[in-house]
Write an enzyme that holds these catalytic residues in place. Structure first.
Site, PDB file in Angstrom:
ATOM      1  N   CYS A  93      -0.471  20.139 -45.500  1.00 51.99           N
ATOM      2  CA  CYS A  93       0.845  20.746 -45.293  1.00 51.99           C
ATOM      3  C   CYS A  93       1.057  21.298 -43.880  1.00 51.99           C
ATOM      4  O   CYS A  93       2.085  21.024 -43.257  1.00 51.99           O
ATOM      5  CB  CYS A  93       1.058  21.904 -46.276  1.00 51.99           C
ATOM      6  SG  CYS A  93       0.280  21.689 -47.871  1.00 51.99           S
TER       7      CYS A  93
ATOM      8  N   HIS B  15      29.852  30.439 -45.724  1.00 51.41           N
ATOM      9  CA  HIS B  15      30.613  29.389 -45.046  1.00 51.41           C
ATOM     10  C   HIS B  15      30.506  29.523 -43.538  1.00 51.41           C
ATOM     11  O   HIS B  15      30.561  30.641 -43.032  1.00 51.41           O
ATOM     12  CB  HIS B  15      32.081  29.488 -45.485  1.00 51.41           C
ATOM     13  CG  HIS B  15      32.901  28.349 -44.992  1.00 51.41           C
ATOM     14  ND1 HIS B  15      32.794  27.078 -45.512  1.00 51.41           N
ATOM     15  CD2 HIS B  15      33.835  28.291 -44.001  1.00 51.41           C
ATOM     16  CE1 HIS B  15      33.637  26.277 -44.874  1.00 51.41           C
ATOM     17  NE2 HIS B  15      34.268  26.988 -43.952  1.00 51.41           N
TER      18      HIS B  15
ATOM     19  N   GLU C 188       6.765  10.901 -45.624  1.00 48.03           N
ATOM     20  CA  GLU C 188       6.718  11.940 -44.588  1.00 48.03           C
ATOM     21  C   GLU C 188       6.198  11.366 -43.264  1.00 48.03           C
ATOM     22  O   GLU C 188       6.796  11.585 -42.201  1.00 48.03           O
ATOM     23  CB  GLU C 188       5.835  13.103 -45.060  1.00 48.03           C
ATOM     24  CG  GLU C 188       6.501  13.906 -46.164  1.00 48.03           C
ATOM     25  CD  GLU C 188       5.722  15.132 -46.616  1.00 48.03           C
ATOM     26  OE1 GLU C 188       6.319  15.988 -47.267  1.00 48.03           O
ATOM     27  OE2 GLU C 188       4.505  15.224 -46.338  1.00 48.03           O
TER      28      GLU C 188
ATOM     29  N   TYR D  62       4.904  10.978 -51.430  1.00 44.35           N
ATOM     30  CA  TYR D  62       5.166  12.061 -50.480  1.00 44.35           C
ATOM     31  C   TYR D  62       4.619  11.721 -49.086  1.00 44.35           C
ATOM     32  O   TYR D  62       5.333  11.800 -48.095  1.00 44.35           O
ATOM     33  CB  TYR D  62       4.411  13.320 -50.917  1.00 44.35           C
ATOM     34  CG  TYR D  62       5.015  14.170 -51.992  1.00 44.35           C
ATOM     35  CD1 TYR D  62       5.656  15.358 -51.678  1.00 44.35           C
ATOM     36  CD2 TYR D  62       4.892  13.837 -53.334  1.00 44.35           C
ATOM     37  CE1 TYR D  62       6.162  16.187 -52.653  1.00 44.35           C
ATOM     38  CE2 TYR D  62       5.399  14.659 -54.326  1.00 44.35           C
ATOM     39  CZ  TYR D  62       6.035  15.842 -53.986  1.00 44.35           C
ATOM     40  OH  TYR D  62       6.536  16.654 -54.955  1.00 44.35           O
TER      41      TYR D  62
ATOM     42  N   LYS E  23       0.806  18.669 -40.948  1.00 45.65           N
ATOM     43  CA  LYS E  23       1.927  17.737 -41.181  1.00 45.65           C
ATOM     44  C   LYS E  23       3.253  18.374 -40.764  1.00 45.65           C
ATOM     45  O   LYS E  23       4.055  17.759 -40.079  1.00 45.65           O
ATOM     46  CB  LYS E  23       1.941  17.344 -42.662  1.00 45.65           C
ATOM     47  CG  LYS E  23       3.028  16.415 -43.131  1.00 45.65           C
ATOM     48  CD  LYS E  23       4.334  17.065 -43.524  1.00 45.65           C
ATOM     49  CE  LYS E  23       4.274  18.194 -44.495  1.00 45.65           C
ATOM     50  NZ  LYS E  23       3.974  17.850 -45.868  1.00 45.65           N
TER      51      LYS E  23
ATOM     52  N   GLY F 113      -2.111   7.703 -52.548  1.00 44.89           N
ATOM     53  CA  GLY F 113      -2.582   8.681 -53.525  1.00 44.89           C
ATOM     54  C   GLY F 113      -3.878   9.353 -53.105  1.00 44.89           C
ATOM     55  O   GLY F 113      -4.536   8.950 -52.141  1.00 44.89           O
TER      56      GLY F 113
ATOM     57  N   SER G  70      -6.830  26.398 -50.627  1.00 40.26           N
ATOM     58  CA  SER G  70      -5.808  27.357 -51.076  1.00 40.26           C
ATOM     59  C   SER G  70      -6.171  27.998 -52.414  1.00 40.26           C
ATOM     60  O   SER G  70      -6.179  29.227 -52.550  1.00 40.26           O
ATOM     61  CB  SER G  70      -4.465  26.645 -51.208  1.00 40.26           C
ATOM     62  OG  SER G  70      -4.127  26.025 -50.001  1.00 40.26           O
TER      63      SER G  70
ATOM     64  N   CYS H 249      -4.674  21.813 -47.364  1.00 42.94           N
ATOM     65  CA  CYS H 249      -3.333  22.234 -46.958  1.00 42.94           C
ATOM     66  C   CYS H 249      -3.322  22.758 -45.524  1.00 42.94           C
ATOM     67  O   CYS H 249      -2.508  22.352 -44.710  1.00 42.94           O
ATOM     68  CB  CYS H 249      -2.817  23.311 -47.916  1.00 42.94           C
ATOM     69  SG  CYS H 249      -1.290  24.060 -47.342  1.00 42.94           S
TER      70      CYS H 249
ATOM     71  N   GLU I 101      26.339  26.180 -49.544  1.00 40.94           N
ATOM     72  CA  GLU I 101      27.470  26.682 -50.349  1.00 40.94           C
ATOM     73  C   GLU I 101      27.964  25.633 -51.341  1.00 40.94           C
ATOM     74  O   GLU I 101      28.582  25.962 -52.342  1.00 40.94           O
ATOM     75  CB  GLU I 101      28.621  27.144 -49.450  1.00 40.94           C
ATOM     76  CG  GLU I 101      29.321  26.028 -48.709  1.00 40.94           C
ATOM     77  CD  GLU I 101      30.479  26.522 -47.845  1.00 40.94           C
ATOM     78  OE1 GLU I 101      31.261  27.346 -48.334  1.00 40.94           O
ATOM     79  OE2 GLU I 101      30.587  26.076 -46.689  1.00 40.94           O
TER      80      GLU I 101
END
Ligand code: NDP
Length: 515
Positions: free
Chosen positions: A96, A491, A231, A227, A99, A317, A53, A91, A496
């Site tokens: 990302c 709504h 996940e 993370y 995943k 890690g 990236s 990624c 909200e």
């Protein structure tokens, strides 16, 4: 600007280690501008090592600003190694994107189950998932993306060199024996999963292999509470596996807001995860039947053994991918984890060498690498010294349920501002009242009491990532609590709630804490 102080707790941990003093940065600014003009002695104005990236973004924007740019990257594969990688990087190929595709696949399992509450007849027998078809579809999409990234580089007139790059000296990169002279070199090689050094570590998989398994495990242990661990725990559990998540802290997700950690942990248990807090993995061994057993140790000296595991996933890690890159030999200052130490402009201790993304181990997030790549492109190709801005970097954890956050945790805000007002709400989302899902939602606003500015927002619940992206804009531009309150809600929605929290949950005051 003190970057570290402006970031959330998680980011703060990382920034402190790598950002150079402001004095050094001011000295470098003049040299940044001076490096912009090209010279005939060089093959390229910028040579980037690593087409993930950050590398792709930096390369193509530098080229669009008129620089002559090349980028080198290893040949494509789904699982990375010393000789395999692929344009797109972690990624797109091993992080990302695949995943999130797995998260989508897993969400359908819940959707089918919950549809019954809304009157759908979902056959308990016959509902099948083909793991092979899913992996095939995922692979096809990743190959498409790999091609799209190559096209992007080609369209931007960036020369792509396939092979392993190595820095020979401050202006020379060697790729598989061929040398290229470059006025500037950008290191964007990312990171790789780190493995615990325990007996049987070679029997474990990392996130790379977890995205390429031939079958969904029936019983799996996930090591780590970050993370990647939460996940994958959510993915495997929703796909029907018995999941044991093992972490050494009392709660997972160190660095996140404490209340968020507690709330998320309750939801993980409600969603069916077997959590093993305060446990450290000691060894993994192969059983006679081919499955794995995992020994865990508690700080009090007791041990626990998990048996009959199809997989043990190490999610403990990631480390910078700088092994064998020649950086230290070229004079680049390196950190203890092998990260490239850079200043506020992402410039290393060698003025012609820059670094962005996971390899600098600042904030390991794709959009941050993109921001850093853009900054380097401007500094190098336009001669405009540009610093990435790390304030209010939002992030999301795609666990079940999702977590999203921007700005300060309550703990970090209390440390920085002293007096903070906290607004929280927790509720069962409307969908779950009928579907029967026990998962609840939590939302939190952290306000600096003196200025009444919103300095942190946190959410645990469905669509948290989608919701937080919009509120991150407000936090970034300094929205006050009163301005948030003046917004009319949509709504019925969960979002909200962020504009209707009128009653303060608690007022944290420095004076009270120190009395
Ligand atoms: P993290 O740093 O998030 O978590 C690592 C986990 O491993 C922590 O729970 C840590 O425990 C544990 N750990 C580390 N060393 C040991 C050890 N020796 N023994 C036992 N446990 C250990 O790393 P991840 O691998 O989960 O992810 C890497 C990075 O990738 C993340 O920091 C994130 O920035 C990025 N990422 C982002 C995603 C997103 O944006 N959705 C998704 C996936 C990754 P402890 O807390 O005690 O140190």
């Amino acid at each position: 600007m003190n970057v570290a102080k402006l970031t959330s707790g998680l980011a703060t941990r990382r920034c402190l280690r790598t950002v150079a003093p402001a004095r050094l940065s001011r000295g470098l600014c003049t040299r940044v501008a001076a490096s912009a003009s090209s010279s005939g002695d060089f093959d390229f104005d910028l040579f980037t090592i690593g087409a993930g990236s950050g590398g792709v973004r930096g390369s193509r924007f530098a080229a669009s600003y008129g620089a002559k740019v090349a980028v080198c990257e290893l040949p494509f594969d789904f699982v990375s190694s010393e000789t395999r990688g692929g344009v797109g990087g972690t990624c797109v190929l091993r992080g990302c994107v695949p995943k999130k595709l797995m998260v989508y696949a897993a969400e359908y399992a819940d959707d089918f189950r919950h549809a019954a509450g809304f009157g759908w007849s979902v056959p308990s027998e016959g509902l099948q998932h083909s793991w092979t078809s899913f992996i095939e579809a995922k692979r096809k999409e990743l190959q498409r993306l790999n091609g799209a990234y190559k096209n992007t580089l080609n369209n931007a007139k960036v020369t792509l060199v396939e092979g392993r790059g190595r820095v020979v000296d401050p202006h020379t990169v060697e790729v598989d024996g061929k040398r290229y002279r470059a006025k500037n070199i950008l290191i964007a090689v990312g990171g790789r999963p780190s493995r615990l050094d325990i007996p049987g570590a070679e029997l474990c998989i990392t996130s790379d292999e977890a995205l390429e398994l031939p079958a969904c495990p029936r019983k799996v242990a996930v090591l780590g509470g970050g993370y990647i661990a939460v996940e994958f725990s959510g993915i495997f559990a929703r796909m029907g596996a018995e999941v044991h998540t093992v972490f050494r802290q009392p709660l997972p997700l160190r660095g996140f807001d404490e209340e968020v950690r507690k709330f998320a942990t309750d939801q993980y248990v409600a969603s069916g995860l077997h959590l093993h807090p305060r446990m450290t993995p000691q060894s993994v061994s192969r059983q006679l039947d081919g499955r794995l057993s995992l020994t865990l140790g508690h700080a009090d000296g007791t041990t626990e053994v998990l048996t009959d595991l199809d997989q043990v996933l190490m999610a403990t890690g990631r480390v910078p991918n700088t092994r064998g890159l020649g950086l230290a030999e070229a004079g680049v200052s390196m950190g203890p984890k092998g990260q490239v130490l850079v200043d506020e402009h992402c410039r290393s201790s060698v003025p012609s060498i820059w670094a962005v993304g996971d390899v600098i181990d600042r904030i390991q997030l794709t959009p941050v690498a993109l921001m850093e790549g853009m900054a380097v492109a401007k500094s190098v190709a336009l001669g405009q010294p540009t610093q990435p801005d790390y304030w209010a970097v939002p992030s999301a954890v795609f666990s079940n349920p999702e977590i999203a956050t921007v700005g300060y945790t309550e703990e970090a805000a209390t440390e920085k501002f002293g007096d903070v007002d906290i607004y929280t709400t927790s509720f069962r989302p409307m969908r779950n009242t009928v579907s029967g899902s026990p998962i609840r939602t939590f939302m939190k606003i952290v306000v600096d009491a003196a200025s009444q500015k919103v300095v942190g927002m946190h959410m645990v619940g469905a669509e948290a990532a989608e919701i937080m992206q919009g509120f991150a804009v407000a936090v970034k531009v300094g929205v006050t609590k009163a301005q948030l309150d003046s917004v009319v809600g949509i709504h019925p929605s969960a979002a909200e709630e962020f504009v209707t929290m009128r009653s303060v949950t608690r007022q944290v005051r420095r004076a009270a804490a120190t009395a």
